[in-house]
Design a protein around this motif. Structure first.
Motif, PDB file in Angstrom:
ATOM      1  N   SER A 197       1.126   6.774  -6.978  1.00 23.76           N
ATOM      2  CA  SER A 197       0.211   7.478  -7.265  1.00 23.76           C
ATOM      3  C   SER A 197       0.675   8.867  -7.026  1.00 23.76           C
ATOM      4  O   SER A 197       0.175   9.722  -7.852  1.00 23.76           O
ATOM      5  N   VAL A 198       1.336   9.289  -5.883  1.00 25.81           N
ATOM      6  CA  VAL A 198       1.760  10.688  -5.872  1.00 25.81           C
ATOM      7  C   VAL A 198       2.876  11.123  -6.843  1.00 25.81           C
ATOM      8  O   VAL A 198       2.642  12.180  -7.465  1.00 25.81           O
ATOM      9  N   ALA A 199       3.499  10.221  -7.188  1.00 22.59           N
ATOM     10  CA  ALA A 199       4.472  10.359  -8.158  1.00 22.59           C
ATOM     11  C   ALA A 199       3.879  10.601  -9.659  1.00 22.59           C
ATOM     12  O   ALA A 199       3.995  11.545 -10.496  1.00 22.59           O
ATOM     13  N   GLU A 200       2.983   9.836  -9.994  1.00 23.04           N
ATOM     14  CA  GLU A 200       2.141  10.133 -11.063  1.00 23.04           C
ATOM     15  C   GLU A 200       1.504  11.456 -11.308  1.00 23.04           C
ATOM     16  O   GLU A 200       1.405  11.717 -12.159  1.00 23.04           O
ATOM     17  N   LEU A 237       0.725  -1.318  -0.126  1.00 25.85           N
ATOM     18  CA  LEU A 237       0.045  -0.024  -0.084  1.00 25.85           C
ATOM     19  C   LEU A 237       0.826   1.166  -0.124  1.00 25.85           C
ATOM     20  O   LEU A 237       0.475   2.260  -0.627  1.00 25.85           O
ATOM     21  N   ASP A 238       1.845   1.126   0.684  1.00 27.68           N
ATOM     22  CA  ASP A 238       2.708   2.471   0.701  1.00 27.68           C
ATOM     23  C   ASP A 238       3.459   2.744  -0.636  1.00 27.68           C
ATOM     24  O   ASP A 238       3.533   3.788  -0.963  1.00 27.68           O
TER      25      ASP A 238
END
Length: 352
Positions: free
Chosen positions: A154-157, A147-148
């Motif tokens: 997701s943050v990087a994308e 999950l981490d």
């Protein structure tokens, strides 16, 4: 010092019981207090100490021993969970395997030395029970690690998408206006109307600043956001181009209103094409922009009569790679497609 403190604080209980418990507890506290303090090395050291104590212990196994054993088992299980979740892949695998083996083998300190001795079945059941706890701890750690990692991706994308949106706006709109300013300045230098050129440069600069402000506002979550450009703004775009360029643009639109994302893509394609005409199509006097609906697709064609050659085609391809949004832009009924039409006088057929 740790062994001396453990032995002094628990008279009658040997250091092979107290030292690994203190070591495991200290490792747990260190990992909780300093998450970045090499969790693989910390957990691996504690697991190695626990395994060594289990192999060397020869008894006795009484109530005092059971208390230390229970504390060490709990601390080692939590330590296993943390190292699987936090450590790098290879240290997590090595230290996690060592910690799981230490937790699984811990019952042997009691079952092999209790009076009367436990049966082989009892010793095996104890190891299986602790091994199950170790598996649950490692499994939950691996799941949280997944999950981490997914959250980090997701943050990087999201950041990459924001940077690409910023680059597209700068390339498509700001570069277009700056190109017009350069053309006006060049025209004034060769004897044009300086006052009119300055007025147009001022207007283009104001539009460039507005595009920059809109782009900066994209980086903020608060406040309303303006909608994207669309096909309804093409006439104004063509008029501005005609004012700032020697080439005359003729716009032909024969399409019903597409979805906003398709309309924005088509607008960006026209802006990119007109920017390339201004920068690379030397001597162009006429430009034709056609936006037509062909079945489920929206076709955008921009044709000029200038001489661009290989340099223009190369620059256009590079610009498309860096700024122009790709096509097709799919929706349920529409797809925006762009095909480079041959310049007048050049050989070439109609693009499919």
């Amino acid at each position: 010092m740790l062994a001396a403190a453990a032995a002094a604080g628990t008279p009658g209980t040997g250091p092979l019981i107290t030292v690994p418990a203190w070591l495991t507890g200290a490792a747990l506290v260190l990992m909780l207090a300093f998450p970045a303090a090499r969790p693989g090395a910390v957990a691996g050291t504690a697991a190695a100490g626990s395994l060594a104590a289990t192999l060397l212990y020869r008894g006795p196994a009484d109530n005092r021993t059971a208390g230390w054993w229970l504390a060490e088992t709990a601390a080692a299980t939590v330590l296993l969970h943390l190292v699987v979740r936090r450590a790098e892949a290879r240290p997590a695998a090595i230290a996690g395997a060592a910690a799981a083996a230490a937790v699984t083998a811990l019952p042997l300190r009691l079952t092999l030395h209790v009076v009367p001795p436990a049966s082989a079945r009892g010793a095996l059941l104890g190891c299986l029970f602790c091994g199950l706890g170790a598996a649950v701890a490692a499994g939950t750690g691996a799941y949280l690690r997944f999950l981490d990692a997914r959250r980090s991706r997701s943050v990087a994308e999201a950041r990459r998408a924001q940077r690409l949106a910023l680059a597209r706006d700068l390339h498509d709109f700001v570069a277009h206006e700056v190109g017009g300013m350069i053309v006006q300045a060049q025209a004034a230098q060769i004897g044009g109307d300086s006052g009119e050129a300055l007025r147009r440069i001022e207007a283009a600069g104001a539009r460039a600043m507005a595009s920059l402000d809109r782009t900066v506002h994209m980086l903020h979550d608060e406040g309303p956001r303006e909608g994207p450009h669309g096909l309804d703004e093409l006439p104004a775009l063509v008029d501005r181009f005609n004012e700032s360029s020697a080439a005359r643009v003729r716009l032909a639109m024969d399409a019903e209103t597409p979805p906003p994302e398709v309309s924005a893509t088509a607008y960006r394609l026209v802006v990119e094409a007109l920017t390339n005409v201004r920068r690379h199509a030397s001597g162009a006097t006429a430009v034709e922009v056609a936006v037509t609906a062909t079945g489920p697709a929206l076709r955008v064609t921009v044709t000029d009569d200038g001489r661009g050659g290989a340099r223009a085609r190369c620059a256009s391809g590079a610009a498309a790679a860096s700024g122009c949004p790709g096509s097709p832009c799919a929706s349920r009924r529409w797809a925006a497609t762009s095909t480079p039409a041959p310049r007048r006088g050049e050989a070439g057929g109609s693009a499919p």
